[in-house]
Write an enzyme that holds these catalytic residues in place. Structure first.
Site, PDB file in Angstrom:
ATOM      1  N   SER A  58      52.861  35.253  43.416  1.00 22.79           N
ATOM      2  CA  SER A  58      52.102  35.748  42.170  1.00 22.79           C
ATOM      3  C   SER A  58      52.417  34.989  41.041  1.00 22.79           C
ATOM      4  O   SER A  58      53.529  34.779  40.596  1.00 22.79           O
ATOM      5  CB  SER A  58      51.771  37.210  41.960  1.00 22.79           C
ATOM      6  N   SER A  88      42.766  21.449  51.090  1.00 21.50           N
ATOM      7  CA  SER A  88      44.249  21.228  51.310  1.00 21.50           C
ATOM      8  C   SER A  88      44.584  20.381  52.323  1.00 21.50           C
ATOM      9  O   SER A  88      44.047  20.274  53.400  1.00 21.50           O
ATOM     10  CB  SER A  88      44.859  22.430  51.561  1.00 21.50           C
ATOM     11  N   GLU A  99      54.143  27.537  42.165  1.00 27.42           N
ATOM     12  CA  GLU A  99      52.745  27.558  42.710  1.00 27.42           C
ATOM     13  C   GLU A  99      52.356  28.998  42.717  1.00 27.42           C
ATOM     14  O   GLU A  99      52.642  29.993  43.578  1.00 27.42           O
ATOM     15  CB  GLU A  99      52.667  27.100  44.267  1.00 27.42           C
ATOM     16  N   TRP A 124      53.469  35.750  51.783  1.00 27.76           N
ATOM     17  CA  TRP A 124      53.112  36.089  53.001  1.00 27.76           C
ATOM     18  C   TRP A 124      51.809  35.590  53.481  1.00 27.76           C
ATOM     19  O   TRP A 124      51.492  35.545  54.595  1.00 27.76           O
ATOM     20  CB  TRP A 124      52.866  37.532  53.229  1.00 27.76           C
ATOM     21  N   GLU A 175      42.372  37.867  40.292  1.00 27.01           N
ATOM     22  CA  GLU A 175      42.294  37.249  41.542  1.00 27.01           C
ATOM     23  C   GLU A 175      42.010  38.295  42.608  1.00 27.01           C
ATOM     24  O   GLU A 175      42.814  39.487  42.485  1.00 27.01           O
ATOM     25  CB  GLU A 175      43.865  36.819  41.860  1.00 27.01           C
ATOM     26  N   ARG A 227      38.018  32.403  54.495  1.00 24.96           N
ATOM     27  CA  ARG A 227      39.324  31.878  55.385  1.00 24.96           C
ATOM     28  C   ARG A 227      40.310  32.910  54.971  1.00 24.96           C
ATOM     29  O   ARG A 227      40.591  33.179  53.505  1.00 24.96           O
ATOM     30  CB  ARG A 227      39.535  30.387  54.577  1.00 24.96           C
ATOM     31  N   ARG A 235      55.861  23.402  53.387  1.00 25.02           N
ATOM     32  CA  ARG A 235      55.645  22.584  52.072  1.00 25.02           C
ATOM     33  C   ARG A 235      56.726  22.523  51.184  1.00 25.02           C
ATOM     34  O   ARG A 235      56.622  21.579  50.363  1.00 25.02           O
ATOM     35  CB  ARG A 235      54.136  23.185  51.506  1.00 25.02           C
TER      36      ARG A 235
HETATM   37  P1  NAD Z   1      54.384  37.767  45.435  1.00 29.29           P
HETATM   38  O1  NAD Z   1      54.728  37.158  44.001  1.00 29.29           O
HETATM   39  O2  NAD Z   1      54.384  39.123  45.363  1.00 29.29           O
HETATM   40  O3  NAD Z   1      55.793  37.326  46.490  1.00 29.29           O
HETATM   41  C1  NAD Z   1      55.997  36.096  46.639  1.00 29.29           C
HETATM   42  C2  NAD Z   1      57.423  35.800  47.134  1.00 29.29           C
HETATM   43  O4  NAD Z   1      58.137  36.620  46.156  1.00 29.29           O
HETATM   44  C3  NAD Z   1      57.652  36.879  48.222  1.00 29.29           C
HETATM   45  O5  NAD Z   1      58.939  36.310  48.929  1.00 29.29           O
HETATM   46  C4  NAD Z   1      58.331  38.165  47.623  1.00 29.29           C
HETATM   47  O6  NAD Z   1      59.476  39.026  48.251  1.00 29.29           O
HETATM   48  C5  NAD Z   1      59.029  37.644  46.373  1.00 29.29           C
HETATM   49  N1  NAD Z   1      59.216  38.400  45.052  1.00 29.29           N
HETATM   50  C6  NAD Z   1      58.358  39.577  45.020  1.00 29.29           C
HETATM   51  N2  NAD Z   1      58.970  40.152  43.701  1.00 29.29           N
HETATM   52  C7  NAD Z   1      60.045  39.382  43.202  1.00 29.29           C
HETATM   53  C8  NAD Z   1      60.674  39.344  42.393  1.00 29.29           C
HETATM   54  N3  NAD Z   1      60.838  40.393  41.487  1.00 29.29           N
HETATM   55  N4  NAD Z   1      61.824  38.252  42.448  1.00 29.29           N
HETATM   56  C9  NAD Z   1      61.906  37.524  43.195  1.00 29.29           C
HETATM   57  N5  NAD Z   1      61.305  37.444  44.415  1.00 29.29           N
HETATM   58  C10 NAD Z   1      60.150  38.282  44.435  1.00 29.29           C
HETATM   59  O7  NAD Z   1      52.975  37.372  45.887  1.00 29.29           O
HETATM   60  P2  NAD Z   1      52.724  37.535  47.275  1.00 29.29           P
HETATM   61  O8  NAD Z   1      51.731  38.865  47.285  1.00 29.29           O
HETATM   62  O9  NAD Z   1      53.524  37.309  48.416  1.00 29.29           O
HETATM   63  O10 NAD Z   1      51.418  36.367  47.599  1.00 29.29           O
HETATM   64  C11 NAD Z   1      50.182  36.153  46.942  1.00 29.29           C
HETATM   65  C12 NAD Z   1      50.090  35.293  45.539  1.00 29.29           C
HETATM   66  O11 NAD Z   1      50.770  34.010  46.019  1.00 29.29           O
HETATM   67  C13 NAD Z   1      48.852  35.216  45.046  1.00 29.29           C
HETATM   68  O12 NAD Z   1      48.954  35.454  43.821  1.00 29.29           O
HETATM   69  C14 NAD Z   1      48.414  33.880  45.398  1.00 29.29           C
HETATM   70  O13 NAD Z   1      47.464  33.195  44.588  1.00 29.29           O
HETATM   71  C15 NAD Z   1      49.859  33.147  45.359  1.00 29.29           C
HETATM   72  N6  NAD Z   1      49.834  31.918  46.071  1.00 29.29           N
HETATM   73  C16 NAD Z   1      49.858  30.814  45.347  1.00 29.29           C
HETATM   74  C17 NAD Z   1      49.756  29.843  46.174  1.00 29.29           C
HETATM   75  C18 NAD Z   1      49.858  28.532  45.591  1.00 29.29           C
HETATM   76  O14 NAD Z   1      49.933  27.234  46.024  1.00 29.29           O
HETATM   77  N7  NAD Z   1      49.444  28.153  44.193  1.00 29.29           N
HETATM   78  C19 NAD Z   1      49.675  29.553  47.757  1.00 29.29           C
HETATM   79  C20 NAD Z   1      49.791  30.820  48.143  1.00 29.29           C
HETATM   80  C21 NAD Z   1      49.942  32.058  47.488  1.00 29.29           C
END
Ligand code: NAD
Length: 487
Positions: free
Chosen positions: A239, A451, A260, A160, A391, A288, A169
């Site tokens: 995550s 980035s 990622e 999100w 984090e 940011r 990307r």
């Molecule tokens: P999240 O892992 O909770 O969710 C990411 C996506 O996975 C969402 O679409 C969510 O609906 C889906 N999801 C959640 N649980 C799932 C499951 N059990 N099975 C399949 N899909 C599932 O992460 P978030 O809270 O949306 O985003 C924040 C995290 O993303 C942070 O840890 C951040 O560091 C990471 N992030 C990494 C990068 C990168 O490029 N490395 C970029 C942006 C965010």
């Protein structure tokens, strides 16, 4: 909902946000969920709550379209991507408003994300033309050929925090490589992705090539798709804990994976740094997106000699921040994604203070609403406090001071993560030493931003596998094939 810009021109009817086989549609039961604005709690839109059956139909559609899309010319894929790029840029204000309203970031930053996110469409339009292979001779003189083929149907899962850029990307290189796909955006922020898919439809992406499933049933959908033999790849941004679960499931079919994941970036300020530039850099790297970035500076390590000046200037700058609704001009820090995030900020700040940290600025909820938290600076934070080891994903900036370069570097690398790494120094020798020792996938020296679509982005250690963007990005979506030619 009254939008400032002409947002509804890029959205289908409410409750019809599945895009399968080239058509917007509802889920069979017509179930929906609401997308709310974290700044004021207002409901923005009703989105289809797609099911496992919908996701399976979407994958079937991607599978049916795979052969024809793989056979298109690079020039045709470039044309579609360039048309989509132009359309996103033409609708800049719409995309920015969608992002600000569905996840809270400031409108100014959302406009920046439109440039950054659209950049992946442009970059991969060009990369589609450059997915070169090579010919060579084996040691015994026979001729070898290396080519790159599309991997096949992909499952693309996005978070999100950067609703547009995290989608482009993945979608950009997948389209450029000749792959078809099922996209699943985070349920908190599906509207930007919905608008992006509509732009791709208008740009002439054929039916079945890009499919979208909006849903709250992430786990069930992921498990079903990952076990379906028609799927060939998963690319996930989110995550580390969810990434690990998806990786484990992907072993069933030995799928190609790009992950990622989370970060815990160190931001190291050495004694010889330009203090004004270092403060400017940390404000960007920390605040940011209200600190909700995988690249956000999470642990600020400052050498003892420069620490008093750095902390004083930082304090003055953060005290100057304006907190408010992201749509209001002049807002620096806006709403976090939800109230849980604010509760977490409260808890980790209190924990750090309990363990001896000094509260320099902020530290409390902000009065603008339940999703707001004051921009916060903590000094003398013990390195085993949660705010340092985990984090943060919010506007909290913890500082720990260090003595020798070696101590600073050891502290910086003391994490399971390895995504971004920032260092400020005016010494070339120190820069090179940092470059050699930093355990990270992306490193910025004397900059708080790093980035760009043109650079390879990704992590080491538990921050992930694979690279997005740059010359590397397209190959995440292609299989390397070696052919021996005997005349
Ligand atoms: P999240 O892992 O909770 O969710 C990411 C996506 O996975 C969402 O679409 C969510 O609906 C889906 N999801 C959640 N649980 C799932 C499951 N059990 N099975 C399949 N899909 C599932 O992460 P978030 O809270 O949306 O985003 C924040 C995290 O993303 C942070 O840890 C951040 O560091 C990471 N992030 C990494 C990068 C990168 O490029 N490395 C970029 C942006 C965010």
């Amino acid at each position: 909902m009254t939008w400032t810009n002409n947002v509804t021109t890029l959205l289908p009817a409410e409750g019809e946000t599945l895009f399968i086989d080239g058509a917007w549609q509802p889920t069979g039961s017509r179930a929906t969920f609401a997308v709310d604005n974290p700044a004021d709690g207002a409901t923005l839109f009703q989105v289809s709550d797609g099911t496992v059956e919908d996701a399976t139909r979407a994958l079937a559609s991607a599978d049916d379209a795979a052969e024809a899309w793989a056979a298109t010319s690079p020039a045709e894929r470039r044309r579609v991507l360039e048309t989509a790029y132009d359309a996103v840029m033409d609708h800049k204000e719409i995309f920015a408003e969608l992002m600000t309203r569905e996840m809270g970031k400031t409108y100014k930053e959302a406009l920046g994300e439109v440039n950054y996110g659209a950049g992946f469409l442009k970059w991969f339009a060009e990369e589609a033309m450059r997915a070169y292979g090579r010919t060579f001779h084996l040691p015994d003189g026979r001729k070898g050929l290396v080519t790159h083929d599309p991997v096949g149907p992909c499952y693309l899962v996005t978070p999100w925090n950067f609703p547009l850029a995290m989608g482009t990307r993945k979608i950009g290189p997948a389209l450029a490589a000749g792959d078809t796909m099922v996209v699943k955006p985070a349920s908190a922020t599906p509207l930007t992705t919905i608008a992006l898919i509509e732009v791709l439809r208008q740009a002439g992406v054929p039916a079945g090539v890009v499919n979208l499933v909006t849903s709250k049933h992430s786990t069930a959908i992921s498990n079903t798709l990952l076990d379906d033999p028609r799927l060939r790849k998963i690319s996930f941004t989110g995550s580390t804990s969810v990434g690990k679960a998806l990786m484990a499931r992907a072993t069933n079919q030995v799928l190609r994976t790009s992950m990622e994941l989370g970060g815990n970036a160190p931001f190291v300020v050495f004694d010889d740094a330009d203090v004004d530039k270092a403060v400017e850099g940390v404000l960007l790297a920390k605040f940011r997106n209200n600190g909700q970035a995988c690249t956000a500076a999470n642990r600020i390590l400052v050498q003892n000699g420069i620490a008093p000046a750095f902390v004083a200037k930082l304090k003055a700058a953060v005290e100057d921040f304006t907190v408010g609704d992201g749509m209001d001009e002049g807002t620096d820090v806006s709403a976090l994604i939800n109230e849980r995030a604010v509760e977490r900020m409260e808890r980790i700040v209190a924990d750090a203070v309990d363990h001896g940290a000094t509260l320099v600025v902020g530290g409390h909820r902000d009065g603008h609403g339940p999703c707001f938290f004051e921009p916060t600076v903590l000094d003398n934070v013990p390195r085993d406090a949660e705010v340092f080891t985990d984090e943060i994903f919010g506007p909290v900036l913890p500082i720990s001071r260090f003595d020798t370069d070696e101590e600073g570097m050891a502290a910086a690398n003391d994490t399971i993560y390895g995504l971004a790494f920032y260092a400020f120094t005016t010494s070339i020798a120190r820069s090179e030493w940092v470059q050699r020792h930093a355990q990270a996938g992306v490193l910025a020296i004397n900059s708080g931003v790093l980035s760009d679509a043109s650079v390879p982005f990704g992590g080491v250690k538990q921050s992930g596998i694979g690279r997005e963007g740059g010359a590397e990005g397209i190959y995440e979506y292609m299989n390397t094939k070696y052919t021996l030619i005997v005349p």
